[in-house]
Scaffold this motif. Sequence first.
Motif, PDB file in Angstrom:
ATOM      1  N   GLU A 189       0.837  -1.211   0.000  1.00  0.00           N
ATOM      2  CA  GLU A 189       0.000   0.000   0.000  1.00  0.00           C
ATOM      3  C   GLU A 189       0.866   1.254   0.000  1.00  0.00           C
ATOM      4  OE1 GLU A 189      -4.112   1.601   2.062  1.00  0.00           O
ATOM      5  OE2 GLU A 189      -2.781   0.348   3.282  1.00  0.00           O
ATOM      6  N   GLU A 190       0.386   2.288  -0.685  1.00  0.00           N
ATOM      7  CA  GLU A 190       1.043   3.592  -0.671  1.00  0.00           C
ATOM      8  C   GLU A 190       0.205   4.576   0.135  1.00  0.00           C
ATOM      9  OE1 GLU A 190       1.860   4.980  -4.592  1.00  0.00           O
ATOM     10  OE2 GLU A 190       3.229   3.346  -5.071  1.00  0.00           O
ATOM     11  N   LEU A 191       0.872   5.298   1.026  1.00  0.00           N
ATOM     12  CA  LEU A 191       0.187   6.246   1.910  1.00  0.00           C
ATOM     13  C   LEU A 191       1.101   7.420   2.215  1.00  0.00           C
ATOM     14  CD1 LEU A 191      -1.065   3.730   4.625  1.00  0.00           C
ATOM     15  CD2 LEU A 191      -2.586   5.035   3.138  1.00  0.00           C
ATOM     16  N   THR A 192       0.507   8.585   2.496  1.00  0.00           N
ATOM     17  CA  THR A 192       1.300   9.659   3.085  1.00  0.00           C
ATOM     18  C   THR A 192       1.485   9.331   4.561  1.00  0.00           C
ATOM     19  OG1 THR A 192      -0.563  11.044   3.796  1.00  0.00           O
ATOM     20  CG2 THR A 192       0.229  11.337   1.518  1.00  0.00           C
ATOM     21  N   TYR A 193       2.448   9.979   5.169  1.00  0.00           N
ATOM     22  CA  TYR A 193       2.698   9.736   6.593  1.00  0.00           C
ATOM     23  C   TYR A 193       1.569  10.292   7.464  1.00  0.00           C
ATOM     24  CZ  TYR A 193       7.226   7.765   5.609  1.00  0.00           C
ATOM     25  OH  TYR A 193       8.223   6.933   5.151  1.00  0.00           O
ATOM     26  N   ASN A 194       0.937  11.357   7.012  1.00  0.00           N
ATOM     27  CA  ASN A 194      -0.220  11.869   7.751  1.00  0.00           C
ATOM     28  C   ASN A 194      -1.375  10.863   7.708  1.00  0.00           C
ATOM     29  OD1 ASN A 194       0.965  14.304   8.512  1.00  0.00           O
ATOM     30  ND2 ASN A 194       0.351  15.351   6.630  1.00  0.00           N
ATOM     31  N   GLU A 195      -1.589  10.237   6.550  1.00  0.00           N
ATOM     32  CA  GLU A 195      -2.631   9.207   6.440  1.00  0.00           C
ATOM     33  C   GLU A 195      -2.299   8.014   7.327  1.00  0.00           C
ATOM     34  OE1 GLU A 195      -4.101   9.932   1.815  1.00  0.00           O
ATOM     35  OE2 GLU A 195      -2.383   8.639   2.231  1.00  0.00           O
ATOM     36  N   LEU A 196      -1.027   7.662   7.364  1.00  0.00           N
ATOM     37  CA  LEU A 196      -0.566   6.569   8.225  1.00  0.00           C
ATOM     38  C   LEU A 196      -0.907   6.847   9.685  1.00  0.00           C
ATOM     39  CD1 LEU A 196       3.023   5.078   8.063  1.00  0.00           C
ATOM     40  CD2 LEU A 196       2.121   5.922  10.201  1.00  0.00           C
ATOM     41  N   ALA A 197      -0.626   8.068  10.126  1.00  0.00           N
ATOM     42  CA  ALA A 197      -0.886   8.437  11.523  1.00  0.00           C
ATOM     43  C   ALA A 197      -2.379   8.339  11.850  1.00  0.00           C
ATOM     44  CB  ALA A 197      -0.377   9.844  11.802  1.00  0.00           C
ATOM     45  N   VAL A 198      -3.229   8.700  10.898  1.00  0.00           N
ATOM     46  CA  VAL A 198      -4.677   8.609  11.115  1.00  0.00           C
ATOM     47  C   VAL A 198      -5.095   7.159  11.314  1.00  0.00           C
ATOM     48  CG1 VAL A 198      -6.936   8.925  10.031  1.00  0.00           C
ATOM     49  CG2 VAL A 198      -5.228  10.746   9.894  1.00  0.00           C
ATOM     50  N   ILE A 199      -4.578   6.261  10.478  1.00  0.00           N
ATOM     51  CA  ILE A 199      -4.939   4.840  10.574  1.00  0.00           C
ATOM     52  C   ILE A 199      -4.456   4.246  11.891  1.00  0.00           C
ATOM     53  CG2 ILE A 199      -4.516   2.555   9.568  1.00  0.00           C
ATOM     54  CD1 ILE A 199      -4.327   3.982   6.829  1.00  0.00           C
ATOM     55  N   LEU A 200      -3.213   4.549  12.276  1.00  0.00           N
ATOM     56  CA  LEU A 200      -2.686   4.015  13.533  1.00  0.00           C
ATOM     57  C   LEU A 200      -3.381   4.654  14.731  1.00  0.00           C
ATOM     58  CD1 LEU A 200       1.154   3.796  12.792  1.00  0.00           C
ATOM     59  CD2 LEU A 200      -0.607   2.038  12.530  1.00  0.00           C
ATOM     60  N   GLY A 201      -3.732   5.917  14.605  1.00  0.00           N
ATOM     61  CA  GLY A 201      -4.457   6.590  15.680  1.00  0.00           C
ATOM     62  C   GLY A 201      -5.824   5.971  15.917  1.00  0.00           C
ATOM     63  N   LYS A 202      -6.506   5.639  14.854  1.00  0.00           N
ATOM     64  CA  LYS A 202      -7.823   5.002  14.968  1.00  0.00           C
ATOM     65  C   LYS A 202      -7.703   3.642  15.620  1.00  0.00           C
ATOM     66  CE  LYS A 202     -11.888   3.732  12.221  1.00  0.00           C
ATOM     67  NZ  LYS A 202     -12.490   3.720  10.857  1.00  0.00           N
ATOM     68  N   ALA A 203      -6.683   2.881  15.244  1.00  0.00           N
ATOM     69  CA  ALA A 203      -6.504   1.528  15.778  1.00  0.00           C
ATOM     70  C   ALA A 203      -6.137   1.529  17.255  1.00  0.00           C
ATOM     71  CB  ALA A 203      -5.430   0.800  14.985  1.00  0.00           C
TER      72      ALA A 203
END
Length: 300
Positions: free
Chosen positions: A209-223
């Motif tokens: 998967e390709e993601l920006t680091y800000n998008e990554l932080a959102v996904i990990l924050g939700k989890a």
Amino acid sequence: MKITLTGSLGHIGKPLTQELVQKGHSVTVISSNSEKQKDIEAMGAIAAIGSLEDLDFMTSAFTGADAVYSMVPPANYFDQTLDLLGYYRRLGANYAQAIKQTGVKKVVNLSTIGGHLDKGNGILRGAHHVENFLNELSSDVIITHIRPTEFYYNLLPQAHTAKENGFIASNIGGDVVNAWVSPLDIASAIAEEITSSLTERRIRYVVSEELTYNELAVILGKATDNPDLKWLTITDEQMQNGLETAGMQPKIAVGLTEMCASINSGLLYEHYNLNKPMEIGKVKMKDFAKEFAKVYNDQN
């Protein structure tokens, strides 16, 4: 096929061994840990216990193999005496020599994103040297260099900072796109390559998967039930100092900082962007986030 695998039963080695055994191949798994012998044999594979630094052992383990999977096991970046580049060069030379001596005709080599670069890629330069050693083999040796992008699990050491400080920090900008990959997707790609009927050398990138680091932080924050989790961009100097303060060998801290800087600048992904795979892996960041959340929640 008779296939010899390096990498023991690690993140890639275990699912790779399982898949190849299930497909009926005769699989020999090299491990430096004698305690892994029972686990390897329980999977239906043959255990070869020894060191990749031992050329005679490697030659013995490769003898009779139709194909070999080569990889350089992770090194301890906190070992103050480690010559990281020298370690890669030694193993690369051993692989090439053992393959030459045994007449193995098919090799799948685990390299890395940035493996095409001889400078500017920091700690990944060793993989470039391994590729070069193998590429010097006779042209009748068919080689696939597997170049995975960044492993999801490289984020796990950040779980403590994420919980304690509410951010994940690096010298990479939040809007920068990075490509991530799961070892499971890498194992599947290796299994395809090692059993294929290819007749020429090639490079294969593997990405999930390709993601920006800000998008990554959102996904990990939700989890992690931490919706305020942020990606924090720091300077190269701050990055290097932080790694050294944590106990990392200074020379390796410089190399890791340079590697991340090359993600930030786009240098590391120049060749990848011109040669993206037609298909991407199945494991996504939201899947890995469950593993990250477990480590996050286990923090004191």
